[in-house]
Design a protein around this motif. Structure first.
Motif, PDB file in Angstrom:
ATOM      1  N   THR A  46       0.834  -1.200   0.000  1.00 30.59           N
ATOM      2  CA  THR A  46       0.000   0.000   0.000  1.00 30.59           C
ATOM      3  C   THR A  46       0.872   1.255   0.000  1.00 30.59           C
ATOM      4  N   ALA A  47       0.212   2.401  -0.168  1.00 35.19           N
ATOM      5  CA  ALA A  47       0.877   3.704  -0.049  1.00 35.19           C
ATOM      6  C   ALA A  47       0.350   4.447   1.175  1.00 35.19           C
ATOM      7  N   ASP A  48      -0.025   3.711   2.198  1.00 33.28           N
ATOM      8  CA  ASP A  48      -0.567   4.335   3.398  1.00 33.28           C
ATOM      9  C   ASP A  48       0.424   5.322   4.014  1.00 33.28           C
ATOM     10  N   VAL A  49       1.697   4.987   3.935  1.00 37.52           N
ATOM     11  CA  VAL A  49       2.767   5.861   4.422  1.00 37.52           C
ATOM     12  C   VAL A  49       3.600   6.391   3.267  1.00 37.52           C
ATOM     13  N   ALA A  50       3.829   5.534   2.264  1.00 36.38           N
ATOM     14  CA  ALA A  50       4.691   5.875   1.114  1.00 36.38           C
ATOM     15  C   ALA A  50       6.023   6.416   1.642  1.00 36.38           C
ATOM     16  N   CYS A  51       6.489   7.551   1.120  1.00 35.37           N
ATOM     17  CA  CYS A  51       7.731   8.141   1.651  1.00 35.37           C
ATOM     18  C   CYS A  51       7.428   9.246   2.648  1.00 35.37           C
ATOM     19  N   ASP A  52       6.152   9.343   3.061  1.00 33.39           N
ATOM     20  CA  ASP A  52       5.723  10.238   4.136  1.00 33.39           C
ATOM     21  C   ASP A  52       6.045  11.703   3.851  1.00 33.39           C
ATOM     22  N   PHE A  53       5.825  12.126   2.606  1.00 37.90           N
ATOM     23  CA  PHE A  53       6.015  13.535   2.250  1.00 37.90           C
ATOM     24  C   PHE A  53       5.162  14.440   3.129  1.00 37.90           C
ATOM     25  N   TYR A  54       4.026  13.947   3.578  1.00 39.27           N
ATOM     26  CA  TYR A  54       3.112  14.755   4.391  1.00 39.27           C
ATOM     27  C   TYR A  54       3.812  15.307   5.634  1.00 39.27           C
ATOM     28  N   HIS A  55       4.771  14.544   6.157  1.00 42.82           N
ATOM     29  CA  HIS A  55       5.489  14.979   7.352  1.00 42.82           C
ATOM     30  C   HIS A  55       6.944  15.362   7.063  1.00 42.82           C
ATOM     31  N   HIS A  56       7.376  15.252   5.804  1.00 44.96           N
ATOM     32  CA  HIS A  56       8.762  15.549   5.440  1.00 44.96           C
ATOM     33  C   HIS A  56       8.860  16.638   4.369  1.00 44.96           C
ATOM     34  N   PHE A  57       7.741  17.319   4.070  1.00 43.87           N
ATOM     35  CA  PHE A  57       7.735  18.168   2.883  1.00 43.87           C
ATOM     36  C   PHE A  57       8.756  19.298   2.955  1.00 43.87           C
ATOM     37  N   SER A 427       5.548   3.271  -6.388  1.00 41.52           N
ATOM     38  CA  SER A 427       5.493   3.245  -7.848  1.00 41.52           C
ATOM     39  C   SER A 427       4.306   2.414  -8.332  1.00 41.52           C
ATOM     40  N   TRP A 428       3.111   2.832  -7.891  1.00 35.75           N
ATOM     41  CA  TRP A 428       1.875   2.153  -8.255  1.00 35.75           C
ATOM     42  C   TRP A 428       1.992   0.653  -8.015  1.00 35.75           C
ATOM     43  N   ILE A 429       1.613  -0.174  -8.952  1.00 35.42           N
ATOM     44  CA  ILE A 429       1.612  -1.611  -8.678  1.00 35.42           C
ATOM     45  C   ILE A 429       3.020  -2.198  -8.610  1.00 35.42           C
ATOM     46  N   ASN A 430       4.054  -1.395  -8.913  1.00 34.46           N
ATOM     47  CA  ASN A 430       5.425  -1.865  -8.712  1.00 34.46           C
ATOM     48  C   ASN A 430       5.834  -1.801  -7.249  1.00 34.46           C
ATOM     49  N   TYR A 432       7.566  -0.628  -4.030  1.00 33.99           N
ATOM     50  CA  TYR A 432       8.736   0.166  -3.637  1.00 33.99           C
ATOM     51  C   TYR A 432      10.048  -0.414  -4.149  1.00 33.99           C
ATOM     52  N   GLU A 433       9.991  -1.563  -4.770  1.00 34.36           N
ATOM     53  CA  GLU A 433      11.209  -2.213  -5.235  1.00 34.36           C
ATOM     54  C   GLU A 433      11.861  -1.430  -6.377  1.00 34.36           C
ATOM     55  N   GLY A 437      13.993   7.740  -7.503  1.00 38.06           N
ATOM     56  CA  GLY A 437      14.320   9.022  -6.897  1.00 38.06           C
ATOM     57  C   GLY A 437      15.756   9.479  -7.047  1.00 38.06           C
ATOM     58  N   LEU A 438      15.929  10.806  -6.998  1.00 39.80           N
ATOM     59  CA  LEU A 438      17.254  11.397  -6.837  1.00 39.80           C
ATOM     60  C   LEU A 438      17.729  11.255  -5.394  1.00 39.80           C
ATOM     61  N   VAL A 439      16.780  11.044  -4.491  1.00 41.56           N
ATOM     62  CA  VAL A 439      17.066  10.881  -3.070  1.00 41.56           C
ATOM     63  C   VAL A 439      16.532   9.530  -2.615  1.00 41.56           C
ATOM     64  N   HIS A 440      17.400   8.761  -1.967  1.00 39.71           N
ATOM     65  CA  HIS A 440      17.020   7.461  -1.435  1.00 39.71           C
ATOM     66  C   HIS A 440      16.152   7.636  -0.192  1.00 39.71           C
ATOM     67  N   VAL A 441      15.135   6.789  -0.047  1.00 42.24           N
ATOM     68  CA  VAL A 441      14.296   6.780   1.144  1.00 42.24           C
ATOM     69  C   VAL A 441      14.467   5.441   1.847  1.00 42.24           C
ATOM     70  N   ASP A 442      14.885   5.491   3.085  1.00 44.39           N
ATOM     71  CA  ASP A 442      15.026   4.291   3.915  1.00 44.39           C
ATOM     72  C   ASP A 442      13.685   4.052   4.607  1.00 44.39           C
TER      73      ASP A 442
END
Length: 468
Positions: A46-57, A427-430, A432-433, A437-442
């Protein structure tokens, strides 16, 4: 070279793919929330959290600016602004996007904002674009965004990739509503998208904003053929009309291709949903600019066999899958054995970017154009030094940028360029694998951001271009 003073340089995201916070601060659900939480989501990601831009913008936009970028493409979540089908604005959602715009202003980053990037609200429904009432609902949503954000957003885009999204939703069946080979509804959905685009533009013009409005297309380069015969040229003509011509024609020229109607009727499509008032609306409400998302070209040949379908390869372990669209009786995909392919079997063909810009110059009045997405998906690991060496991505971007520069030198009205994507994201149905990005998200460590080698390369590239 591309004179940096004449260009916007940035990177791109989309709300559903990066924001997370899927139930926070009054946000309603979208059709993608519904899809990833259903049994149709076979990967369970899911994208429930994704890369959490909401809290990292703020961190993300600051890093973007420190990387030399002066523009940021993102999208607004319709269901964060209107969580319910009652026309009541969610003020917390408005506050979030105003905060994003505040941070863009703080770091002197120009926003380029898409109003719909695949994520229709749940109350509209996964089949929403099949319904005429969605046109008015979309225009009302856009109108409210124009009123709220006004000229704080200098570049608006109405819809991202109506062509690719519709094909995935109604031919492949890997996007909601997951229809396979549904040509009748595919055509209706594409048509309703273009009427909705025109109606949103009509609302935009009423406000007499200084901002500019556009739409985002998926790959404007002409379809290519590997043999120059009458049959191959005819396949190419149909492919160009059905892949892109209907979208760019309606958005830029205010009309669909002349022979589109007859072609669709010959395919058995019932066009009784087409109305003259819609065509008048489209003619009178065209875009100020076009966005083009450029990754690969489309190679076609005359039709030989098979039903109308689209094939995409989301499995890197089966990279020989022949991606592309077959339209029964007209054309089907071909493959060039001489070109490089990425791990997903997609062709790497940088000249397609040049071809797209030349086409927009010659056939569409040299309309102002932004490369709204261009990027390379990779498997990536952090090395023992805590760094990500994505040299393969850098080489991909360099090749494409050389062709974009060549097109600009030849008079193409290229005004901005955005790498997909600003940071790693869903990345939609792909899932997170597949990282872009230009920036890696752990994702396992509070979504920690780590700039990749490509981040620093892009920073230096922009600086070099600005000094030319």
């Amino acid at each position: 070279m591309i004179n940096g003073d004449q260009m916007l340089w940035g990177s791109a995201t989309a709300a559903y793919q990066c924001e997370g916070a899927w139930q926070e601060d009054g946000k309603g659900t979208s059709i993608w929330d519904d899809f990833v939480h259903s049994n149709k989501n076979t990967k369970g990601i899911t994208a429930d959290v994704a890369c959490d831009f909401y809290h990292h913008f703020e961190e993300d936009i600051r890093m973007l600016a420190e990387g030399g970028q002066n523009t940021f493409r993102f999208s607004i979540s319709w269901s964060r602004i209107f969580p319910h089908d009652d026309g009541i604005v969610n003020e917390a959602g408005v506050q979030f996007y105003n905060q994003v715009l505040d941070i863009c202003e703080k770091y002197k980053v120009l926003p380029n904002v898409t109003l719909l990037h695949y994520d229709l609200p749940s109350y509209i429904g996964a089949d929403g674009w099949e319904k005429r009432e969605t046109i008015d609902k979309f225009a009302a949503y856009c109108k409210r965004c124009f009123e709220i954000f006004g000229d704080r957003i200098p570049y608006y885009a109405t819809i991202n990739e109506p062509n690719h999204n519709s094909y995935c939703s109604y031919l492949v069946g890997n996007y909601p509503p997951n229809h396979v080979g549904d040509v009748q509804n595919l055509v209706k959905v594409c048509y309703h998208n273009m009427v909705a685009n025109a109606k949103a533009i009509q609302e935009f013009r009423k406000l007499k904003l200084k901002a500019k409005i556009g739409i985002v297309n998926s790959g404007a380069s002409r379809a290519d053929i590997l043999k120059d015969t009458p049959e191959y040229r005819e396949a190419k003509r149909y492919a160009n009309m059905l892949f892109h011509g209907w979208l760019i024609g309606a958005a830029v020229l205010g009309k669909f291709p002349d022979d589109l109607g007859d072609t669709l009727r010959n395919l058995g499509v019932d066009l009784s949903f087409v109305k003259q008032e819609d065509l008048d609306l489209i003619r009178e409400n065209t875009v100020d600019w076009i966005g083009d998302n450029i990754y690969a070209r489309k190679v076609v040949k005359p039709y030989e066999f098979g039903e109308t379908q689209m094939v995409v390869n989301n499995d890197p372990h089966h990279s020989q899958a022949l991606e592309g669209v077959t339209v029964k009786g007209l054309f089907q995909p071909d493959i060039d054995p001489t070109t490089r392919k990425n791990p997903w079997g997609r062709e790497i063909y940088p000249k397609c970017g040049y071809d797209a810009l030349i086409r927009l110059r010659d056939e569409y009045n040299n309309i102002p154009v932004f490369i709204t997405e261009n990027g390379h998906g990779m498997f990536e690991t952090v090395d023992e030094k805590g760094e990500i060496n994505d040299q393969e991505r850098i080489e991909f971007l360099e090749e494409y940028l050389d062709y974009f520069a060549k097109a600009k030198e030849e008079g193409c009205n290229l005004q901005g360029y955005y790498i997909w994507s600003t940071m790693d994201l869903y990345s939609w149905i792909n899932g997170y694998e597949k990282r872009y990005g230009l920036v890696h998200v752990d994702y396992e460590n509070n979504c920690k951001r780590i700039p990749k080698k490509s981040y620093y390369w892009y920073r230096d590239y922009i600086e070099f271009q600005k000094n030319q």
